[in-house]
Write a protein that holds these residues in place. Structure first.
Motif, PDB file in Angstrom:
ATOM      1  N   SER A 106       0.840  -1.208   0.000  1.00 20.20           N
ATOM      2  CA  SER A 106       0.000   0.000   0.000  1.00 20.20           C
ATOM      3  C   SER A 106       0.870   1.251   0.000  1.00 20.20           C
ATOM      4  O   SER A 106       0.441   2.314  -0.442  1.00 20.20           O
ATOM      5  CB  SER A 106      -0.913   0.012   1.228  1.00 20.20           C
ATOM      6  OG  SER A 106      -0.154   0.280   2.409  1.00 20.20           O
ATOM      7  N   ASP A 107       2.100   1.114   0.471  1.00 21.53           N
ATOM      8  CA  ASP A 107       3.036   2.238   0.494  1.00 21.53           C
ATOM      9  C   ASP A 107       3.720   2.383  -0.868  1.00 21.53           C
ATOM     10  O   ASP A 107       3.731   3.451  -1.474  1.00 21.53           O
ATOM     11  CB  ASP A 107       4.077   1.974   1.596  1.00 21.53           C
ATOM     12  CG  ASP A 107       4.754   3.233   2.063  1.00 21.53           C
ATOM     13  OD1 ASP A 107       4.316   4.321   1.654  1.00 21.53           O
ATOM     14  OD2 ASP A 107       5.713   3.124   2.850  1.00 21.53           O
ATOM     15  N   HIS A 109       2.859   1.358  -3.825  1.00 20.10           N
ATOM     16  CA  HIS A 109       1.986   1.662  -4.973  1.00 20.10           C
ATOM     17  C   HIS A 109       1.032   2.834  -4.699  1.00 20.10           C
ATOM     18  O   HIS A 109       0.100   3.068  -5.478  1.00 20.10           O
ATOM     19  CB  HIS A 109       1.174   0.425  -5.352  1.00 20.10           C
ATOM     20  CG  HIS A 109       2.021  -0.695  -5.885  1.00 20.10           C
ATOM     21  ND1 HIS A 109       2.386  -0.803  -7.199  1.00 20.10           N
ATOM     22  CD2 HIS A 109       2.617  -1.735  -5.249  1.00 20.10           C
ATOM     23  CE1 HIS A 109       3.150  -1.877  -7.373  1.00 20.10           C
ATOM     24  NE2 HIS A 109       3.308  -2.465  -6.197  1.00 20.10           N
ATOM     25  N   ALA A 110       1.252   3.564  -3.626  1.00 19.18           N
ATOM     26  CA  ALA A 110       0.306   4.624  -3.230  1.00 19.18           C
ATOM     27  C   ALA A 110       0.115   5.663  -4.336  1.00 19.18           C
ATOM     28  O   ALA A 110      -1.021   6.079  -4.618  1.00 19.18           O
ATOM     29  CB  ALA A 110       0.779   5.294  -1.948  1.00 19.18           C
ATOM     30  N   ALA A 111       1.225   6.069  -4.984  1.00 21.63           N
ATOM     31  CA  ALA A 111       1.130   7.136  -5.991  1.00 21.63           C
ATOM     32  C   ALA A 111       0.257   6.725  -7.167  1.00 21.63           C
ATOM     33  O   ALA A 111      -0.390   7.572  -7.792  1.00 21.63           O
ATOM     34  CB  ALA A 111       2.529   7.512  -6.473  1.00 21.63           C
ATOM     35  N   ALA A 112       0.203   5.419  -7.468  1.00 20.67           N
ATOM     36  CA  ALA A 112      -0.602   4.921  -8.597  1.00 20.67           C
ATOM     37  C   ALA A 112      -2.075   4.745  -8.202  1.00 20.67           C
ATOM     38  O   ALA A 112      -2.915   4.476  -9.052  1.00 20.67           O
ATOM     39  CB  ALA A 112      -0.035   3.596  -9.090  1.00 20.67           C
ATOM     40  N   GLY A 113      -2.375   4.874  -6.915  1.00 21.54           N
ATOM     41  CA  GLY A 113      -3.763   4.729  -6.462  1.00 21.54           C
ATOM     42  C   GLY A 113      -4.247   3.288  -6.389  1.00 21.54           C
ATOM     43  O   GLY A 113      -5.422   3.026  -6.152  1.00 21.54           O
ATOM     44  N   GLU A 142      -6.564   6.487   1.086  1.00 16.01           N
ATOM     45  CA  GLU A 142      -5.826   7.254   2.089  1.00 16.01           C
ATOM     46  C   GLU A 142      -6.186   6.763   3.498  1.00 16.01           C
ATOM     47  O   GLU A 142      -7.347   6.420   3.747  1.00 16.01           O
ATOM     48  CB  GLU A 142      -6.242   8.722   1.920  1.00 16.01           C
ATOM     49  CG  GLU A 142      -5.505   9.724   2.755  1.00 16.01           C
ATOM     50  CD  GLU A 142      -6.242  11.069   2.744  1.00 16.01           C
ATOM     51  OE1 GLU A 142      -5.958  11.876   3.630  1.00 16.01           O
ATOM     52  OE2 GLU A 142      -7.101  11.282   1.869  1.00 16.01           O
ATOM     53  N   HIS A 170      -3.594   3.003   2.868  1.00 15.14           N
ATOM     54  CA  HIS A 170      -2.187   3.399   2.828  1.00 15.14           C
ATOM     55  C   HIS A 170      -1.450   3.174   4.166  1.00 15.14           C
ATOM     56  O   HIS A 170      -1.886   3.698   5.195  1.00 15.14           O
ATOM     57  CB  HIS A 170      -2.116   4.878   2.423  1.00 15.14           C
ATOM     58  CG  HIS A 170      -0.729   5.365   2.200  1.00 15.14           C
ATOM     59  ND1 HIS A 170      -0.336   6.645   2.505  1.00 15.14           N
ATOM     60  CD2 HIS A 170       0.369   4.742   1.695  1.00 15.14           C
ATOM     61  CE1 HIS A 170       0.945   6.791   2.205  1.00 15.14           C
ATOM     62  NE2 HIS A 170       1.391   5.658   1.706  1.00 15.14           N
TER      63      HIS A 170
END
Ligand SMILES: [Zn+2]
Length: 212
Positions: A106-107, A109-113, A142, A170
């Motif tokens: 979750s960390d 790939h966070a930017a890719a949603g 989030e 996240h």
């Protein structure tokens, strides 16, 4: 739909199993099952309970707003997430873990949603999936501390990803669900396996690309 005593026994058992497998250490994670839909009543694990010693007495019954109608103590702080999933998906049960791989991915790939999982035979363990060619998109949402407030946004994300069998929060963990408790427990096992496979593979590729 299960009676409260049946749900409490099942939820406490999957909670202890999730602890044993390292997915719900300490007091982390929570588990719920719908007991009736009209009116909505849900069994859910009590807040702050050590999952290694989870007992049926530590499961409460709540109404559609998360207010306790049976049992002692406070329901999980994330009851609003469980209720949002039940509303958005018509789920019969919800499982939530704080596993290592769901937290790490979750960390990363966070930017890719979200992250895509495809090509694995184990995907066929997810309801409605009949081939390993399936591409499962796991949205990442989030992390917040007030889930009552965030519930409408969460329901919006679930509506935009109607095929998703779970989502990540996240740096927090995994949520998954099923038509009933057995299906939710199976989806939990399958997704935890897939996340670990994806995470280990990415770690290996990273080590090969950047040898010490
Ligand atoms: Zn949590």
């Amino acid at each position: 739909m299960p009676a409260f005593t049946e749900a409490a026994a099942f939820l406490s058992r999957i909670g202890r199993q999730a602890h044993t497998r390292g997915w719900a250490l300490g007091t982390s994670g929570n588990f719920s099952a719908v007991l009736s839909t009209e009116p909505l009543r849900m069994a859910i694990t009590r807040s702050g309970m050590d999952k290694s010693r989870l007992e049926p007495e530590q499961v409460l019954e709540v109404d559609e707003r998360g207010a306790v109608v049976q049992g002692e103590g406070r329901p999980s702080a994330e009851t609003a997430v469980h209720l949002a999933i039940v509303r958005a998906r018509g789920a019969g049960a919800v499982a939530h873990t704080h596993s290592t791989w769901s937290t790490l991915l979750s960390d990363v790939h966070a930017a890719a949603g979200g992250l895509a999982i495809e090509g694995y035979e184990m995907l066929k363990g997810l309801s409605g999936v009949t081939t390993h060619v399936h591409r499962e998109w796991v949205p990442i949402v989030e992390n917040v501390q007030d889930w009552e407030d965030a519930a409408p946004r969460l329901e919006g994300i679930l509506a935009r990803h109607p095929g998703a069998h779970g989502f990540l929060i996240h740096r927090h963990g995994l949520y998954t669900w099923g038509a009933d408790m057995e299906e939710a427990a199976r989806h939990l096992e399958v997704l935890e396996f897939l996340l670990e496979a994806v995470g280990r593979k990415a770690g290996r590729e990273w080590e090969q690309a950047w040898p010490r």
